[in-house]
Design a protein around this motif. Structure first.
Motif, PDB file in Angstrom:
ATOM      1  N   PRO A 349       0.744  -1.217  -0.023  1.00  0.00           N
ATOM      2  CA  PRO A 349      -0.039  -0.148  -0.023  1.00  0.00           C
ATOM      3  C   PRO A 349       0.922   1.357  -0.176  1.00  0.00           C
ATOM      4  CG  PRO A 349      -0.923  -1.665   1.481  1.00  0.00           C
ATOM      5  CD  PRO A 349       0.313  -2.134   0.971  1.00  0.00           C
ATOM      6  N   VAL A 350       0.196   2.272  -0.853  1.00  0.00           N
ATOM      7  CA  VAL A 350       1.266   3.507  -0.868  1.00  0.00           C
ATOM      8  C   VAL A 350       0.392   4.534  -0.297  1.00  0.00           C
ATOM      9  CG1 VAL A 350       2.372   5.056  -2.504  1.00  0.00           C
ATOM     10  CG2 VAL A 350       2.274   2.578  -3.007  1.00  0.00           C
ATOM     11  N   ILE A 351       0.855   5.446   0.312  1.00  0.00           N
ATOM     12  CA  ILE A 351       0.404   6.715   1.029  1.00  0.00           C
ATOM     13  C   ILE A 351       0.864   7.979   0.032  1.00  0.00           C
ATOM     14  CG2 ILE A 351       0.052   8.018   3.078  1.00  0.00           C
ATOM     15  CD1 ILE A 351       0.543   5.592   4.929  1.00  0.00           C
ATOM     16  N   VAL A 352       0.232   8.473  -0.751  1.00  0.00           N
ATOM     17  CA  VAL A 352       0.673   9.537  -1.441  1.00  0.00           C
ATOM     18  C   VAL A 352       0.242  10.803  -0.769  1.00  0.00           C
ATOM     19  CG1 VAL A 352       0.646  10.927  -3.757  1.00  0.00           C
ATOM     20  CG2 VAL A 352       0.335   8.312  -3.593  1.00  0.00           C
ATOM     21  N   THR A 353       1.132  11.731  -0.436  1.00  0.00           N
ATOM     22  CA  THR A 353       0.497  13.146   0.112  1.00  0.00           C
ATOM     23  C   THR A 353       1.054  14.301  -0.597  1.00  0.00           C
ATOM     24  OG1 THR A 353       2.887  13.087   1.090  1.00  0.00           O
ATOM     25  CG2 THR A 353       1.684  11.819   2.421  1.00  0.00           C
ATOM     26  N   ASP A 354       0.596  15.452   0.005  1.00  0.00           N
ATOM     27  CA  ASP A 354       0.733  16.991  -0.660  1.00  0.00           C
ATOM     28  C   ASP A 354       0.430  16.774  -1.938  1.00  0.00           C
ATOM     29  OD1 ASP A 354       2.359  17.997   1.686  1.00  0.00           O
ATOM     30  OD2 ASP A 354       3.211  16.047   1.530  1.00  0.00           O
ATOM     31  N   TYR A 355      -0.712  16.899  -2.323  1.00  0.00           N
ATOM     32  CA  TYR A 355      -1.481  16.932  -3.771  1.00  0.00           C
ATOM     33  C   TYR A 355      -1.426  18.364  -3.940  1.00  0.00           C
ATOM     34  CZ  TYR A 355      -2.792  12.255  -4.043  1.00  0.00           C
ATOM     35  OH  TYR A 355      -3.145  10.800  -3.951  1.00  0.00           O
ATOM     36  N   PRO A 356      -1.738  18.754  -5.171  1.00  0.00           N
ATOM     37  CA  PRO A 356      -1.739  20.248  -5.881  1.00  0.00           C
ATOM     38  C   PRO A 356      -2.973  20.639  -5.089  1.00  0.00           C
ATOM     39  CG  PRO A 356      -1.125  18.801  -7.607  1.00  0.00           C
ATOM     40  CD  PRO A 356      -1.165  17.782  -6.404  1.00  0.00           C
ATOM     41  N   LYS A 357      -3.250  21.903  -4.590  1.00  0.00           N
ATOM     42  CA  LYS A 357      -4.317  22.451  -3.903  1.00  0.00           C
ATOM     43  C   LYS A 357      -5.712  22.458  -4.836  1.00  0.00           C
ATOM     44  CE  LYS A 357      -3.396  27.104  -4.579  1.00  0.00           C
ATOM     45  NZ  LYS A 357      -2.946  28.396  -4.183  1.00  0.00           N
ATOM     46  N   GLU A 358      -5.342  22.474  -6.337  1.00  0.00           N
ATOM     47  CA  GLU A 358      -6.312  22.520  -7.333  1.00  0.00           C
ATOM     48  C   GLU A 358      -7.302  21.477  -7.273  1.00  0.00           C
ATOM     49  OE1 GLU A 358      -3.467  23.881  -7.955  1.00  0.00           O
ATOM     50  OE2 GLU A 358      -4.105  26.042  -8.002  1.00  0.00           O
ATOM     51  N   ILE A 359      -6.582  20.330  -6.908  1.00  0.00           N
ATOM     52  CA  ILE A 359      -7.500  18.991  -7.226  1.00  0.00           C
ATOM     53  C   ILE A 359      -7.698  18.435  -5.935  1.00  0.00           C
ATOM     54  CG2 ILE A 359      -6.413  18.423  -9.494  1.00  0.00           C
ATOM     55  CD1 ILE A 359      -4.441  16.372  -7.936  1.00  0.00           C
ATOM     56  N   LYS A 360      -7.604  19.236  -4.795  1.00  0.00           N
ATOM     57  CA  LYS A 360      -8.171  18.803  -3.678  1.00  0.00           C
ATOM     58  C   LYS A 360      -9.172  19.745  -2.774  1.00  0.00           C
ATOM     59  CE  LYS A 360      -6.291  14.832  -2.864  1.00  0.00           C
ATOM     60  NZ  LYS A 360      -7.000  13.668  -3.128  1.00  0.00           N
ATOM     61  N   SER A 361      -9.878  19.300  -1.750  1.00  0.00           N
ATOM     62  CA  SER A 361     -10.843  20.246  -1.026  1.00  0.00           C
ATOM     63  C   SER A 361     -10.260  21.409  -0.301  1.00  0.00           C
ATOM     64  CB  SER A 361     -11.734  19.287  -0.236  1.00  0.00           C
ATOM     65  OG  SER A 361     -12.147  18.197  -0.947  1.00  0.00           O
ATOM     66  N   PHE A 362     -11.319  22.318  -0.256  1.00  0.00           N
ATOM     67  CA  PHE A 362     -11.101  23.610   0.163  1.00  0.00           C
ATOM     68  C   PHE A 362     -10.348  23.325   1.668  1.00  0.00           C
ATOM     69  CE2 PHE A 362     -14.249  24.389   3.593  1.00  0.00           C
ATOM     70  CZ  PHE A 362     -15.121  23.209   3.398  1.00  0.00           C
ATOM     71  N   TYR A 363     -10.782  22.347   2.499  1.00  0.00           N
ATOM     72  CA  TYR A 363     -10.460  22.536   4.036  1.00  0.00           C
ATOM     73  C   TYR A 363      -8.930  21.851   4.192  1.00  0.00           C
ATOM     74  CZ  TYR A 363     -12.126  17.657   3.225  1.00  0.00           C
ATOM     75  OH  TYR A 363     -12.339  16.250   2.400  1.00  0.00           O
ATOM     76  N   MET A 364      -8.433  21.546   3.365  1.00  0.00           N
ATOM     77  CA  MET A 364      -7.085  20.919   3.357  1.00  0.00           C
ATOM     78  C   MET A 364      -5.885  22.018   3.946  1.00  0.00           C
ATOM     79  SD  MET A 364      -6.935  18.119   0.750  1.00  0.00           S
ATOM     80  CE  MET A 364      -8.282  16.413   0.838  1.00  0.00           C
ATOM     81  N   LYS A 365      -5.300  21.663   4.802  1.00  0.00           N
ATOM     82  CA  LYS A 365      -4.173  22.579   5.426  1.00  0.00           C
ATOM     83  C   LYS A 365      -3.091  22.913   4.112  1.00  0.00           C
ATOM     84  CE  LYS A 365      -0.753  23.361   8.808  1.00  0.00           C
ATOM     85  NZ  LYS A 365      -1.250  24.757   9.156  1.00  0.00           N
ATOM     86  N   GLN A 366      -3.007  24.356   3.857  1.00  0.00           N
ATOM     87  CA  GLN A 366      -1.989  24.728   2.809  1.00  0.00           C
ATOM     88  C   GLN A 366      -0.590  24.717   3.270  1.00  0.00           C
ATOM     89  OE1 GLN A 366      -3.783  28.450   1.862  1.00  0.00           O
ATOM     90  NE2 GLN A 366      -5.914  27.613   2.253  1.00  0.00           N
ATOM     91  N   ASN A 367       0.180  24.251   2.338  1.00  0.00           N
ATOM     92  CA  ASN A 367       1.798  24.006   2.429  1.00  0.00           C
ATOM     93  C   ASN A 367       2.196  25.519   2.104  1.00  0.00           C
ATOM     94  OD1 ASN A 367       1.963  21.257   3.458  1.00  0.00           O
ATOM     95  ND2 ASN A 367       1.919  20.636   1.315  1.00  0.00           N
ATOM     96  N   ASP A 368       3.476  25.557   2.691  1.00  0.00           N
ATOM     97  CA  ASP A 368       4.309  26.793   2.632  1.00  0.00           C
ATOM     98  C   ASP A 368       4.472  27.310   1.184  1.00  0.00           C
ATOM     99  OD1 ASP A 368       3.933  27.417   5.145  1.00  0.00           O
ATOM    100  OD2 ASP A 368       6.009  26.558   5.720  1.00  0.00           O
ATOM    101  N   ASP A 369       4.854  26.136   0.281  1.00  0.00           N
ATOM    102  CA  ASP A 369       5.000  26.596  -0.920  1.00  0.00           C
ATOM    103  C   ASP A 369       3.819  26.913  -1.900  1.00  0.00           C
ATOM    104  OD1 ASP A 369       2.948  24.468  -1.515  1.00  0.00           O
ATOM    105  OD2 ASP A 369       4.418  23.042  -2.184  1.00  0.00           O
ATOM    106  N   GLY A 370       2.734  27.214  -1.334  1.00  0.00           N
ATOM    107  CA  GLY A 370       1.608  27.743  -1.956  1.00  0.00           C
ATOM    108  C   GLY A 370       0.979  27.127  -3.164  1.00  0.00           C
TER     109      GLY A 370
END
Ligand code: 4AD
Ligand code: MG
Length: 462
Positions: A349-370
């Motif tokens: 099983p693979v855990i994929v993290t830190d997706y582009p914000k455009e393809i994820k929901s509004f409530y997710m924590k924003q990373n510093d990379d913007g």
């Protein structure tokens, strides 16, 4: 009837030489002049009970003429089986027919395809396959509560009807008592939902998460386990319009904490099935997935691989494998990409993290990379995405800003934003699609075959 014993108990306890009553359905009858063999199943376990009915039974003619599908009550003595495999069988002293089944009984012995069985969804629970799947499903349901309760979680019964679009994807079934032939309109010509039952537009929930957040920020650790609804027009082996989701939500937890929780939970489910549903898993393995038990053991004993979305794209771009959909940073991973990563590349099983914000929901924590958010998807073989979750954006300004960028109604979700205003803390959670977990653990390839009565586009018959 209350005096009966289940076939599961007979097999486990082998109460030799005692007289027992068994209630069940005939799977097959093999008759001869002097006696008949009745093969009976009562749903308590995968195994059938063989019953010997001698010709001196007062209603022997009737007994010998029974067919597949009859419901019966048998009184008889439990005896050691004469067969090579040992075990027990029953010597009938009385056999009462409780319900007949005419010759057109739709489940005849000849192999019945899963596609055909979906057309007789009310009878398919009587097959070996569906008995096995639903006993496993039941165990996974129980193990879910066991897992979270043992860890101090409080179960939250989140609402089914809601005014919110939790995922911001707009794929909702509307709930209304307005007459569709006479919809009240506003001055602007829109439907006037202020005249509707709730005085506002409402829908079936797509996720209990937003409500769970309110309780996590009070009780610490909560989980929901309820039906969720998606009106997306996805006719795939993995999508249902109505499915059950398990959603833990944890205060003072970051993404790594819940990634670990998610791994532990999946491993707990697997262990529960391996421990309590061995016969059913062996049956399913023999029919549907040759390496089922080996795969489950492998996943149970392995550490899941954690990679970022960006690393996932790099892997997908550097393989020679041809995909139907192109892979490009910024586009969502398709099932074929997910399955490649977990089935062929990492084989765990693979855990994929830190997706582009455009393809994820509004409530997710924003990373510093913007550009990316603290999201995770957990991918498993045969299924692709089994769980989706994130660390939540706990900063009021940032989440409000993101909602505005996405054209969302901040007024409607003002209560949710309050959680960021009063005593806001780091918190995280995920959702596991329960049917996808049942698919993975039973080895069934289609989500329609692991829920009692599937709801999919153009299919709400049963
Ligand atoms: O990834 P999803 O959309 O995440 C959420 O709804 C979050 N609110 C969860 C959370 O963070 N509390 O859905 C979660 C899981 C998916 O990973 C998938 O397994 C399953 O729900 N799922 C479906 N299962 C069957 N049919 C569908 N149409 C599904 N959509 C999602
Ligand atoms: Mg998802």
């Amino acid at each position: 009837m209350s005096q009966n014993i289940t076939i599961k108990e007979i097999i486990a306890e082998e109460p030799i030489d005692t007289t027992q009553i068994v209630l069940g359905w005939i799977r097959s009858v093999r008759k001869s002049k002097k006696f008949s063999f009745l093969v009976v199943n009562d749903g308590s376990c995968q195994a059938n009970l063989q019953i010997i009915a001698d010709a001196d039974l007062p209603n022997y003619e009737q007994v010998a003429s029974m067919r597949t599908g009859f419901a019966i009550a048998i009184t008889g003595k439990v005896v050691k089986s004469g067969g090579r495999n040992g075990g027990v069988e029953m010597q009938a002293t009385a056999c009462k027919i409780l319900g007949e089944a005419p010759e057109d009984y739709p489940l005849q012995k000849k192999a019945t395809s899963l596609e055909y069985l979906r057309e007789v969804a009310h009878l398919r629970p009587r097959t070996n396959t569906f008995g096995a799947v639903f006993r496993v499903r039941n165990r996974l349901n129980f193990a879910t509560h066991e897992f979270f309760v043992n860890r101090g979680y409080v179960q939250l019964h989140s609402p089914i009807i809601t005014g919110a679009d939790a995922e911001g994807a707009g794929e909702m079934f509307q709930v209304s008592t307005l007459n569709p032939n006479q919809l009240p309109k506003t001055d602007k010509g829109h439907v006037d939902f202020s005249q509707d039952y709730f005085g506002q537009a409402s829908n079936l929930t797509v996720s209990g998460q937003l409500n769970a957040e309110a309780f996590a920020l009070a009780l610490g650790k909560v989980y929901t386990f309820g039906p969720t609804f998606r009106a997306e027009n996805s006719n795939t082996p993995r999508h249902l319009a109505e499915f059950w989701m398990v959603e833990p939500e944890v205060a003072f937890a970051d993404l790594d904490d819940i990634a670990e929780l998610a791994s532990d939970y999946l491993k707990y489910l697997i262990s529960a099935a391996l421990e309590h549903c061995q016969d059913d898993l062996e049956f399913l393995q023999s029919r549907y997935k040759k390496d089922l038990i080996e795969t489950l053991n492998h996943v149970k004993d392995s550490e899941f691989k954690k990679i970022t979305y960006t690393e996932a794209i790099e892997i997908l771009e550097s393989t020679d494998k041809k995909f139907e959909f192109p892979t490009k940073w910024g586009s969502d991973l398709q099932t074929e990409h997910e399955r490649y990563l977990t089935e062929e590349h990492f084989k765990i099983p693979v855990i994929v993290t830190d997706y582009p914000k455009e393809i994820k929901s509004f409530y997710m924590k924003q990373n510093d990379d913007g550009k990316t958010v603290r999201a995770m998807d957990i991918l498993v073989t045969g299924v692709g995405e089994l769980m989706g979750g994130s660390q939540r954006e706990e900063n009021l300004e940032k989440i409000t800003q993101r909602m505005k960028e996405m054209d969302m109604d901040t007024e409607q979700l003002s209560w949710f934003l309050d959680l960021r205003k009063y005593g806001s803390v780091e918190h995280s959670g995920f959702g596991l699609g329960f049917e996808r977990a049942v698919m993975f653990i039973t080895g069934m390839a289609n989500v329609r075959d692991v829920i009692p009565f599937p709801r999919t586009p153009n299919n709400c018959h049963f």
